[in-house]
Design a protein around this motif. Structure first.
Motif, PDB file in Angstrom:
ATOM      1  N   GLN A  12      13.080 -13.466   1.425  1.00 19.15           N
ATOM      2  CA  GLN A  12      12.862 -13.228  -0.010  1.00 19.15           C
ATOM      3  C   GLN A  12      11.389 -13.009  -0.312  1.00 19.15           C
ATOM      4  O   GLN A  12      11.024 -12.057  -1.024  1.00 19.15           O
ATOM      5  CB  GLN A  12      13.376 -14.416  -0.810  1.00 19.15           C
ATOM      6  CG  GLN A  12      13.055 -14.354  -2.304  1.00 19.15           C
ATOM      7  CD  GLN A  12      13.570 -15.585  -3.038  1.00 19.15           C
ATOM      8  OE1 GLN A  12      14.763 -15.821  -3.135  1.00 19.15           O
ATOM      9  NE2 GLN A  12      12.648 -16.382  -3.551  1.00 19.15           N
ATOM     10  N   LYS A  13      10.539 -13.856   0.231  1.00 15.21           N
ATOM     11  CA  LYS A  13       9.093 -13.731   0.007  1.00 15.21           C
ATOM     12  C   LYS A  13       8.579 -12.377   0.509  1.00 15.21           C
ATOM     13  O   LYS A  13       7.781 -11.705  -0.149  1.00 15.21           O
ATOM     14  CB  LYS A  13       8.354 -14.870   0.710  1.00 15.21           C
ATOM     15  CG  LYS A  13       8.542 -16.246   0.093  1.00 15.21           C
ATOM     16  CD  LYS A  13       7.749 -17.288   0.866  1.00 15.21           C
ATOM     17  CE  LYS A  13       7.767 -18.655   0.176  1.00 15.21           C
ATOM     18  NZ  LYS A  13       9.094 -19.288   0.210  1.00 15.21           N
ATOM     19  N   ILE A  14       9.049 -11.979   1.689  1.00 18.06           N
ATOM     20  CA  ILE A  14       8.602 -10.710   2.266  1.00 18.06           C
ATOM     21  C   ILE A  14       9.058  -9.532   1.416  1.00 18.06           C
ATOM     22  O   ILE A  14       8.275  -8.615   1.119  1.00 18.06           O
ATOM     23  CB  ILE A  14       9.153 -10.561   3.698  1.00 18.06           C
ATOM     24  CG1 ILE A  14       8.571 -11.647   4.608  1.00 18.06           C
ATOM     25  CG2 ILE A  14       8.829  -9.169   4.252  1.00 18.06           C
ATOM     26  CD1 ILE A  14       9.290 -11.788   5.927  1.00 18.06           C
ATOM     27  N   ASP A  15      10.323  -9.549   1.014  1.00 15.96           N
ATOM     28  CA  ASP A  15      10.867  -8.411   0.276  1.00 15.96           C
ATOM     29  C   ASP A  15      10.172  -8.223  -1.064  1.00 15.96           C
ATOM     30  O   ASP A  15       9.888  -7.092  -1.479  1.00 15.96           O
ATOM     31  CB  ASP A  15      12.370  -8.589   0.067  1.00 15.96           C
ATOM     32  CG  ASP A  15      13.053  -7.277  -0.281  1.00 15.96           C
ATOM     33  OD1 ASP A  15      12.735  -6.245   0.340  1.00 15.96           O
ATOM     34  OD2 ASP A  15      13.893  -7.271  -1.191  1.00 15.96           O
ATOM     35  N   LEU A  16       9.882  -9.316  -1.737  1.00 11.63           N
ATOM     36  CA  LEU A  16       9.184  -9.216  -3.020  1.00 11.63           C
ATOM     37  C   LEU A  16       7.776  -8.650  -2.833  1.00 11.63           C
ATOM     38  O   LEU A  16       7.336  -7.776  -3.589  1.00 11.63           O
ATOM     39  CB  LEU A  16       9.123 -10.587  -3.693  1.00 11.63           C
ATOM     40  CG  LEU A  16      10.458 -11.155  -4.194  1.00 11.63           C
ATOM     41  CD1 LEU A  16      10.291 -12.600  -4.641  1.00 11.63           C
ATOM     42  CD2 LEU A  16      11.009 -10.307  -5.330  1.00 11.63           C
ATOM     43  N   ALA A  17       7.063  -9.144  -1.822  1.00 15.46           N
ATOM     44  CA  ALA A  17       5.703  -8.657  -1.566  1.00 15.46           C
ATOM     45  C   ALA A  17       5.719  -7.192  -1.143  1.00 15.46           C
ATOM     46  O   ALA A  17       4.893  -6.391  -1.598  1.00 15.46           O
ATOM     47  CB  ALA A  17       5.038  -9.508  -0.480  1.00 15.46           C
ATOM     48  N   ARG A  18       6.644  -6.827  -0.289  1.00 12.19           N
ATOM     49  CA  ARG A  18       6.727  -5.445   0.188  1.00 12.19           C
ATOM     50  C   ARG A  18       7.074  -4.479  -0.948  1.00 12.19           C
ATOM     51  O   ARG A  18       6.442  -3.426  -1.085  1.00 12.19           O
ATOM     52  CB  ARG A  18       7.784  -5.341   1.292  1.00 12.19           C
ATOM     53  CG  ARG A  18       8.025  -3.902   1.783  1.00 12.19           C
ATOM     54  CD  ARG A  18       8.921  -3.886   3.008  1.00 12.19           C
ATOM     55  NE  ARG A  18      10.092  -4.702   2.805  1.00 12.19           N
ATOM     56  CZ  ARG A  18      10.523  -5.621   3.678  1.00 12.19           C
ATOM     57  NH1 ARG A  18       9.877  -5.815   4.805  1.00 12.19           N
ATOM     58  NH2 ARG A  18      11.606  -6.317   3.427  1.00 12.19           N
ATOM     59  N   THR A  19       8.059  -4.821  -1.757  1.00 11.56           N
ATOM     60  CA  THR A  19       8.486  -3.942  -2.839  1.00 11.56           C
ATOM     61  C   THR A  19       7.358  -3.709  -3.832  1.00 11.56           C
ATOM     62  O   THR A  19       7.092  -2.567  -4.249  1.00 11.56           O
ATOM     63  CB  THR A  19       9.709  -4.536  -3.566  1.00 11.56           C
ATOM     64  OG1 THR A  19      10.778  -4.701  -2.623  1.00 11.56           O
ATOM     65  CG2 THR A  19      10.168  -3.635  -4.701  1.00 11.56           C
ATOM     66  N   TYR A  20       6.656  -4.770  -4.204  1.00 12.78           N
ATOM     67  CA  TYR A  20       5.570  -4.643  -5.168  1.00 12.78           C
ATOM     68  C   TYR A  20       4.399  -3.853  -4.576  1.00 12.78           C
ATOM     69  O   TYR A  20       3.858  -2.943  -5.216  1.00 12.78           O
ATOM     70  CB  TYR A  20       5.092  -6.022  -5.623  1.00 12.78           C
ATOM     71  CG  TYR A  20       4.063  -5.963  -6.720  1.00 12.78           C
ATOM     72  CD1 TYR A  20       4.424  -5.657  -8.028  1.00 12.78           C
ATOM     73  CD2 TYR A  20       2.718  -6.194  -6.450  1.00 12.78           C
ATOM     74  CE1 TYR A  20       3.485  -5.587  -9.041  1.00 12.78           C
ATOM     75  CE2 TYR A  20       1.757  -6.136  -7.465  1.00 12.78           C
ATOM     76  CZ  TYR A  20       2.149  -5.831  -8.759  1.00 12.78           C
ATOM     77  OH  TYR A  20       1.205  -5.760  -9.752  1.00 12.78           O
ATOM     78  N   THR A  21       4.024  -4.173  -3.332  1.00 11.77           N
ATOM     79  CA  THR A  21       2.882  -3.497  -2.714  1.00 11.77           C
ATOM     80  C   THR A  21       3.150  -2.016  -2.531  1.00 11.77           C
ATOM     81  O   THR A  21       2.271  -1.174  -2.772  1.00 11.77           O
ATOM     82  CB  THR A  21       2.543  -4.141  -1.354  1.00 11.77           C
ATOM     83  OG1 THR A  21       2.223  -5.527  -1.549  1.00 11.77           O
ATOM     84  CG2 THR A  21       1.354  -3.444  -0.702  1.00 11.77           C
ATOM     85  N   ARG A  22       4.355  -1.664  -2.108  1.00  9.19           N
ATOM     86  CA  ARG A  22       4.684  -0.245  -1.952  1.00  9.19           C
ATOM     87  C   ARG A  22       4.580   0.499  -3.294  1.00  9.19           C
ATOM     88  O   ARG A  22       4.097   1.632  -3.352  1.00  9.19           O
ATOM     89  CB  ARG A  22       6.099  -0.101  -1.390  1.00  9.19           C
ATOM     90  CG  ARG A  22       6.206  -0.320   0.118  1.00  9.19           C
ATOM     91  CD  ARG A  22       7.650  -0.237   0.552  1.00  9.19           C
ATOM     92  NE  ARG A  22       7.794  -0.087   1.990  1.00  9.19           N
ATOM     93  CZ  ARG A  22       8.971  -0.032   2.607  1.00  9.19           C
ATOM     94  NH1 ARG A  22      10.092  -0.120   1.904  1.00  9.19           N
ATOM     95  NH2 ARG A  22       9.039   0.115   3.923  1.00  9.19           N
ATOM     96  N   GLU A  23       5.032  -0.128  -4.345  1.00  5.04           N
ATOM     97  CA  GLU A  23       4.958   0.506  -5.661  1.00  5.04           C
ATOM     98  C   GLU A  23       3.513   0.723  -6.081  1.00  5.04           C
ATOM     99  O   GLU A  23       3.143   1.801  -6.580  1.00  5.04           O
ATOM    100  CB  GLU A  23       5.673  -0.354  -6.697  1.00  5.04           C
ATOM    101  CG  GLU A  23       5.463   0.069  -8.144  1.00  5.04           C
ATOM    102  CD  GLU A  23       5.963   1.478  -8.447  1.00  5.04           C
ATOM    103  OE1 GLU A  23       5.463   2.081  -9.417  1.00  5.04           O
ATOM    104  OE2 GLU A  23       6.844   1.968  -7.717  1.00  5.04           O
ATOM    105  N   ILE A  24       2.655  -0.283  -5.864  1.00  8.45           N
ATOM    106  CA  ILE A  24       1.248  -0.149  -6.240  1.00  8.45           C
ATOM    107  C   ILE A  24       0.553   0.863  -5.334  1.00  8.45           C
ATOM    108  O   ILE A  24      -0.308   1.628  -5.789  1.00  8.45           O
ATOM    109  CB  ILE A  24       0.537  -1.514  -6.184  1.00  8.45           C
ATOM    110  CG1 ILE A  24       1.218  -2.503  -7.139  1.00  8.45           C
ATOM    111  CG2 ILE A  24      -0.938  -1.361  -6.559  1.00  8.45           C
ATOM    112  CD1 ILE A  24       1.406  -1.989  -8.553  1.00  8.45           C
ATOM    113  N   ALA A  25       0.926   0.920  -4.062  1.00  9.96           N
ATOM    114  CA  ALA A  25       0.355   1.916  -3.158  1.00  9.96           C
ATOM    115  C   ALA A  25       0.680   3.323  -3.657  1.00  9.96           C
ATOM    116  O   ALA A  25      -0.177   4.219  -3.626  1.00  9.96           O
ATOM    117  CB  ALA A  25       0.902   1.724  -1.746  1.00  9.96           C
TER     118      ALA A  25
END
Length: 370
Positions: free
Chosen positions: A280-293
């Motif tokens: 869960q922690k990974i998926d939230l961080a990945r989804t948000y970071t990809r969007e900001i990237a």
């Protein structure tokens, strides 16, 4: 180069995955012991176009894919720091559109012929870039540089160093960037992690640098540095969640195969729940970071969101790699265990590119909270 959606880019992902498994994974432990990666690896990466991503080919989203796949295929954030140091050494040169500097430094770095590094941090100035003290004084057709830089990635191997120097008055308006090739001394530093990435302290004592090595306009270096910080911070956020994902994958495999009291560890409720929390922690961080990237790639002003992405990914990574070591038990503490390496390497991600506390302060100021 593949130009599909970030979640796709399948050909690029496969290319990077194969390169990592064939050219990196079999040798990474040796490079960790040696304290550096061989120059030949730079040439091999250049031959298949990896060093050109983000410059003459591809964009930031391709760089995200590159970073994800190297780590998730068995590489490490330390390996990325060593092999792709040009990613922080040449952007200022590339964007200056100075053809002479591009031909002499940027293009050879992309071809794997030269290794570059970026020197900003000093013993008395890290994230506080406006306070750097290394001074460059103009004398006709050259500058004389005096000062010390520290924690410089690839500083021992670098053929050139893009260096932040003070050419004007105190404060951010008096900073410039100079490309320095030789004449300075280097001292190798030992670190907790990133063992395959050499790190150095550089000392400049009346080092003579041609004035033609000035990147952009004099006293305009601060803006150049800040502009590139956005990309560097996004990259470190990607390194963080990718490291966490790799640690989770290794831990799932370990807990499936490791039996205690007659059944696999993963069948224990406490273990299964912990793995779910890690995912869960990974998926939230990945989804948000990809969007900001993606928004950075579009040229949007998302400085606050970049701070959020880096801090969130770093926090998730720290918690996940710690849990991964714990679930590996005694094996997680052994150097032969891959999660042990990720545990050590992850610690720098909350320091490099702007410490987590600095990210929070910057976000607070932009939101009007400070």
């Amino acid at each position: 180069m593949i130009t599909k959606d970030l979640f796709e880019r399948k050909e690029l992902r496969q290319l990077v995955r194969d390169f990592t498994r064939n050219e990196i994974v079999p040798h990474l432990a040796e490079w960790e012991r040696d304290g550096e990666v061989p120059r030949e690896l730079h040439k091999k990466a250049a031959e298949i176009g990896l060093l050109a991503i983000g410059f003459s080919d591809g964009d930031l989203l391709d760089s995200v894919v590159l970073t994800e796949e190297i780590i998730q295929a068995g590489g490490s954030s330390g390996l990325i720091a060593a092999l792709f140091t040009h990613g922080i050494a040449i952007p200022h040169i590339w964007q200056s559109e100075n053809e002479d500097l591009i031909e002499r430094f940027a293009k050879p770095a992309i071809r794997g012929e030269k290794i570059g590094s970026l020197a900003v941090t000093e013993p008395g100035a890290g994230s506080d870039v406006a306070n750097i003290q290394t001074r460059a004084v103009r004398h006709g057709d050259h500058y004389l540089v005096n000062g010390t830089k520290t924690f410089i990635t690839s500083g021992c191997r670098a053929d050139f160093v893009t260096t932040a120097v003070r050419t004007g008055e105190p404060g951010y308006q008096g900073i410039s960037l100079l490309v320095i090739e030789d004449g300075f001394t280097r001292r190798k530093l030992d670190k907790m992690g990133w063992h395959c990435s050499d790190t150095a302290e550089l000392h400049f004592d009346d080092v003579r640098v041609p004035a033609e090595n000035l990147v952009g306009e004099e006293n305009a270096g601060f803006v150049q540095i800040m502009r590139q910080f956005q990309v560097e911070r996004i990259t470190m956020a990607v390194e963080a969640y990718a490291t966490a994902q790799r640690a989770l994958d290794l831990t799932v495999e370990w807990t499936r195969n490791r039996e205690t009291f007659g059944k696999p560890l993963i069948k224990r409720q406490v273990v299964g729940h912990k793995l779910a929390e890690m995912a869960q922690k990974i998926d939230l961080a990945r989804t948000y970071t990809r969007e900001i990237a993606a928004r950075v790639n579009r040229g949007e002003d998302v400085i606050t969101e970049v701070c959020f992405a880096k801090n969130a990914a770093v926090q998730a990574c720290g918690e996940v790699v710690d849990a991964a070591v714990q679930l590996h038990g005694g094996m997680g503490y052994m150097r032969e265990s891959e999660v042990e390496r990720h545990y050590r390497d992850a610690r720098i991600l909350g320091i490099g590119g702007g410490a987590s506390e600095v990210m929070t302060e910057l976000a607070a100021r932009r939101l009007g909270f400070a």
